[in-house]
Design an enzyme around this catalytic site. Structure first.
Site, PDB file in Angstrom:
ATOM      1  N   THR A 207      -5.894   6.654   7.939  1.00 39.03           N
ATOM      2  CA  THR A 207      -6.449   6.879   6.596  1.00 39.03           C
ATOM      3  C   THR A 207      -6.532   5.585   5.794  1.00 39.03           C
ATOM      4  OG1 THR A 207      -4.310   7.400   5.586  1.00 39.03           O
ATOM      5  CG2 THR A 207      -5.534   9.244   6.560  1.00 39.03           C
ATOM      6  N   THR A 208      -6.228   4.461   6.455  1.00 37.69           N
ATOM      7  CA  THR A 208      -6.370   3.143   5.825  1.00 37.69           C
ATOM      8  C   THR A 208      -7.199   2.271   6.766  1.00 37.69           C
ATOM      9  OG1 THR A 208      -4.318   2.387   6.871  1.00 37.69           O
ATOM     10  CG2 THR A 208      -4.127   3.266   4.639  1.00 37.69           C
TER      11      THR A 208
ATOM     12  N   HIS B 247       0.818  -1.212   0.000  1.00 36.92           N
ATOM     13  CA  HIS B 247       0.000   0.000   0.000  1.00 36.92           C
ATOM     14  C   HIS B 247       0.852   1.262   0.000  1.00 36.92           C
ATOM     15  CE1 HIS B 247      -3.602  -2.327   0.666  1.00 36.92           C
ATOM     16  NE2 HIS B 247      -3.090  -2.880   1.737  1.00 36.92           N
TER      17      HIS B 247
ATOM     18  N   HIS C 167       3.814  10.738   6.255  1.00 39.34           N
ATOM     19  CA  HIS C 167       3.157  10.652   7.563  1.00 39.34           C
ATOM     20  C   HIS C 167       4.122  10.017   8.564  1.00 39.34           C
ATOM     21  CE1 HIS C 167      -1.142  10.713   5.682  1.00 39.34           C
ATOM     22  NE2 HIS C 167      -0.707  11.922   5.949  1.00 39.34           N
TER      23      HIS C 167
ATOM     24  N   HIS D 295       2.379   9.029   0.798  1.00 35.42           N
ATOM     25  CA  HIS D 295       1.192   8.953  -0.066  1.00 35.42           C
ATOM     26  C   HIS D 295       1.355   9.952  -1.209  1.00 35.42           C
ATOM     27  CE1 HIS D 295      -1.331   6.988   3.129  1.00 35.42           C
ATOM     28  NE2 HIS D 295      -0.611   7.742   3.944  1.00 35.42           N
TER      29      HIS D 295
ATOM     30  N   HIS E  71       5.776   6.795   6.331  1.00 41.40           N
ATOM     31  CA  HIS E  71       5.432   6.267   5.012  1.00 41.40           C
ATOM     32  C   HIS E  71       4.918   7.416   4.146  1.00 41.40           C
ATOM     33  CE1 HIS E  71       1.739   6.193   7.454  1.00 41.40           C
ATOM     34  NE2 HIS E  71       1.211   6.671   6.349  1.00 41.40           N
TER      35      HIS E  71
HETATM   36 ZN    ZN Z   1      -0.500   7.751   5.948  1.00 36.06          ZN
END
Ligand code: ZN
Length: 256
Positions: A206-207, A92, A137, A120, A118
């Site tokens: 957010t996941t 992801h 993040h 995005h 990580h």
């Molecule tokens: Zn994130």
């Protein structure tokens, strides 16, 4: 592509379908793509994910700077330590794990340990309707298990490489797999902008499982990276950002 190929091979060979999932490093039951596992269906994919749809404090949000309330907020004290680089592609995102060696973030009298960070693309949070090209993040956890996530916005600036990102991207795993360890030492402070003023609000992961009770901190000052560095990430994850969620009754506070 490889997975589809592997799957059709197995079907051809008569291998039972459910053993395919067992073979995978991670079992994926949600996605950023259109279709059955799309973000607007996350809440229905598992009983564990219901808050993705039913929650009232979901992330990411759009920050309307004109409505943010300027408040006396504690200064962020980043007390990070140098750590050996451990990087993974978890299917992801690209994630760097600190293995409890990353040091801490002090917010007033609250102390949070840096556990991982990580990326995005595009950025998940937006400010006045605009998303940066990428966000990192930084995920922290306190002794009570509460999470505090710091968002660092990345703005593409042509040829100007981000040196910290260059160290990470040099060893970016193209395929999903176990974390890989390197001798390289990284100092996560090198990822931060000079100015630590911020917006803060209550939000969620957010996941999936989209758990709420997460303290969100979005740094106002962006850092820059090159078009090639953005491209390199997007070749692996072309779009791994959840859509903007309703603000509902929440207030966004601003440190200046
Ligand atoms: Zn994130």
């Amino acid at each position: 592509m490889m997975k589809k190929l592997a799957l059709s091979m197995m079907l051809l060979l008569g291998i039972p379908f459910n053993s395919y999932a067992d073979m995978q490093h991670h079992h994926h039951d949600w996605s950023y793509e259109e279709g059955e596992q799309a973000p607007d269906k996350w809440g229905k994919l598992s009983p564990k994910y219901t808050v993705c749809a039913a929650g009232k404090e979901q992330s990411p949000i759009n920050i309307d700077s004109s409505k943010a309330i300027t408040s006396e907020l504690p200064k962020l004290q980043f007390e990070y330590t140098k750590i050996p680089l451990q990087i993974e592609n978890n299917g992801h995102t690209i994630q760097i794990n600190t293995n409890h060696q990353g040091g801490k973030l002090q917010i007033g009298d609250e102390s949070y340990e840096l556990i991982q960070f990580h990326a995005h693309a595009p950025a998940e949070e937006s400010v006045d309707g605009k998303r940066a090209e990428m966000v990192v993040h930084l995920v922290h956890k306190n002794a009570a298990g509460k999470l505090a996530v710091v968002g660092v916005q990345f703005e593409e600036q042509g040829d100007t490489e981000n040196p910290f990102l260059a160290t990470l991207w040099k060893v970016m795993p193209q395929q999903e797999g176990d974390p890989v360890k390197f001798d390289t030492q990284i100092d996560v402070k090198d990822l931060l902008p000079a100015d630590h003023n911020y917006y803060t609000f209550a939000g969620s992961l957010t996941t999936p499982p989209c758990s709420e009770g997460v303290k969100w901190i979005v740094l106002k000052q962006a850092v820059s990276f090159s078009a090639a560095q953005l491209e390199q990430f997007k070749e692996v994850f072309h779009h791994n950002a959840r859509p903007i969620q309703p603000l509902n009754d929440r207030k966004v506070l601003s440190s200046n």
